[in-house]
Design a protein around this motif. Structure first.
Motif: not given
Length: 106
Positions: A3-7, A12-16
């Motif tokens: 997967s791309s780094p942006q995904s 990770q942002r959504e998880l935080r």
């Protein structure tokens, strides 16, 4: 396929965000639970004692030991102490009523 780094960063942002939201909810629920415990531990009148007092008053009234006015007044006081109604209006002969209430409690 990787997967791309942006995904990955987006996940990770959504998880935080989810973790922060869960923490805030836990704090909110913890505070409301603490408030309920404080409300349960208030130093209000003992309901069992008030019910027993009303039972004794009722028996005394049935035996003719208490007048109708005194019975109604004491009943209103007991119910108000339990939170079941408004306190009665003070009587003119409050000192006499207090003496009679003390005698009926004996």
């Amino acid at each position: 396929m990787a997967s791309s780094p942006q995904s990955y960063q987006k996940r990770q942002r959504e998880l935080r965000k989810k973790e922060k939201k869960a923490e805030k909810q836990a704090i909110r629920h913890g505070k409301t639970a603490a408030k309920k415990e404080e409300d349960d531990n208030d130093d209000g009148p003992d309901e069992d004692a008030l019910l027993e007092e009303f039972r004794v008053l009722n028996e005394t009234f049935a035996d003719g030991g208490v007048s109708q006015d005194d019975f109604d007044y004491r009943k209103a006081e007991i119910f108000a102490a339990m939170g079941l109604g408004d306190p009665p209006e003070p009587r003119e002969d409050a000192a006499d009523a207090a003496d009679e209430a003390a005698q009926s409690a004996d």
